[in-house]
Scaffold this motif. Structure first.
Motif, mmCIF file in Angstrom:
data_model
loop_
_atom_site.group_PDB
_atom_site.id
_atom_site.type_symbol
_atom_site.label_atom_id
_atom_site.label_comp_id
_atom_site.label_asym_id
_atom_site.label_seq_id
_atom_site.Cartn_x
_atom_site.Cartn_y
_atom_site.Cartn_z
ATOM 1 N N VAL A 72 -23.402 46.781 8.573
ATOM 2 C CA VAL A 72 -22.662 47.900 9.141
ATOM 3 C C VAL A 72 -22.758 49.051 8.160
ATOM 4 C CG1 VAL A 72 -20.416 48.716 9.924
ATOM 5 C CG2 VAL A 72 -21.090 46.338 10.323
ATOM 6 N N LYS A 73 -23.317 50.140 8.606
ATOM 7 C CA LYS A 73 -23.462 51.304 7.729
ATOM 8 C C LYS A 73 -22.203 52.151 7.826
ATOM 9 C CE LYS A 73 -28.418 51.355 7.934
ATOM 10 N NZ LYS A 73 -29.621 52.085 8.232
ATOM 11 N N GLN A 74 -21.782 52.643 6.692
ATOM 12 C CA GLN A 74 -20.603 53.485 6.636
ATOM 13 C C GLN A 74 -20.911 54.825 7.287
ATOM 14 O OE1 GLN A 74 -19.169 54.094 2.685
ATOM 15 N NE2 GLN A 74 -17.282 55.049 3.343
ATOM 16 N N ALA A 75 -19.981 55.303 8.071
ATOM 17 C CA ALA A 75 -20.162 56.598 8.725
ATOM 18 C C ALA A 75 -20.280 57.686 7.673
ATOM 19 C CB ALA A 75 -18.992 56.892 9.648
ATOM 20 N N GLY A 76 -21.183 58.610 7.899
ATOM 21 C CA GLY A 76 -21.368 59.709 6.955
ATOM 22 C C GLY A 76 -20.234 60.709 7.048
ATOM 23 N N ARG A 77 -20.040 61.428 6.000
ATOM 24 C CA ARG A 77 -19.017 62.466 5.988
ATOM 25 C C ARG A 77 -19.524 63.659 6.778
ATOM 26 N NH1 ARG A 77 -17.296 63.449 -0.061
ATOM 27 N NH2 ARG A 77 -15.527 64.430 0.930
ATOM 28 N N THR A 78 -18.642 64.262 7.527
ATOM 29 C CA THR A 78 -19.044 65.461 8.249
ATOM 30 C C THR A 78 -19.166 66.593 7.247
ATOM 31 O OG1 THR A 78 -16.745 65.987 8.734
ATOM 32 C CG2 THR A 78 -17.957 64.759 10.404
#
Length: 124
Positions: free
Chosen positions: A60-66
């Motif tokens: 599971v890849k961590q969501a990137g910061r906007t």
């Protein structure tokens, strides 16, 4: 004078001669821990039990910061760092927080150091 280093088991505090730095891998990550032989054996047994689950699991890849739009971000300084800005502000008696430097402080720094004015770069 001689110095003796005592390595202690990170799990139970055991300090026997068999305690050593032990490296192991789980899910592609490499870890190190100080363990005696008994706890190292337990770790091996647990990893063997865990292996089928890790092999079948999906990463599971961590969501990137906007990212903020370029209009919202403070322009970079040319040839200076935030450390330079903080040092200058301290010399001027300007308080700067430990995290973000206020835009006003950057503006005052650029006014005092015209060579720090960032290049005007077209967006895109």
């Amino acid at each position: 004078m001689a110095t003796k280093t005592i390595v202690v088991d990170d799990i139970d505090g055991y300090d026997g001669e068999d305690v050593a730095r032990r490296e192991f891998e789980v899910g592609g990550g490499k870890y190190a821990i100080d363990l005696g032989d008994a706890n190292y054996k337990k770790l091996g047994e647990l990893l063997a039990e865990l292996a089928p689950f890790v092999e079948r699991a999906a990463v599971v890849k961590q969501a990137g910061r906007t990212r903020k739009s370029s209009a919202e971000t403070t322009p970079r300084l040319q040839g200076y760092t935030n450390t330079d800005v903080r040092a200058w502000a301290a010399e001027q008696g300007i308080e700067v927080g430990r995290s973000k430097i206020d835009d006003e402080v950057y503006e005052r720094f650029v006014a005092a150091h015209p060579d720090a004015r960032p290049d005007a770069r077209p967006a895109g």
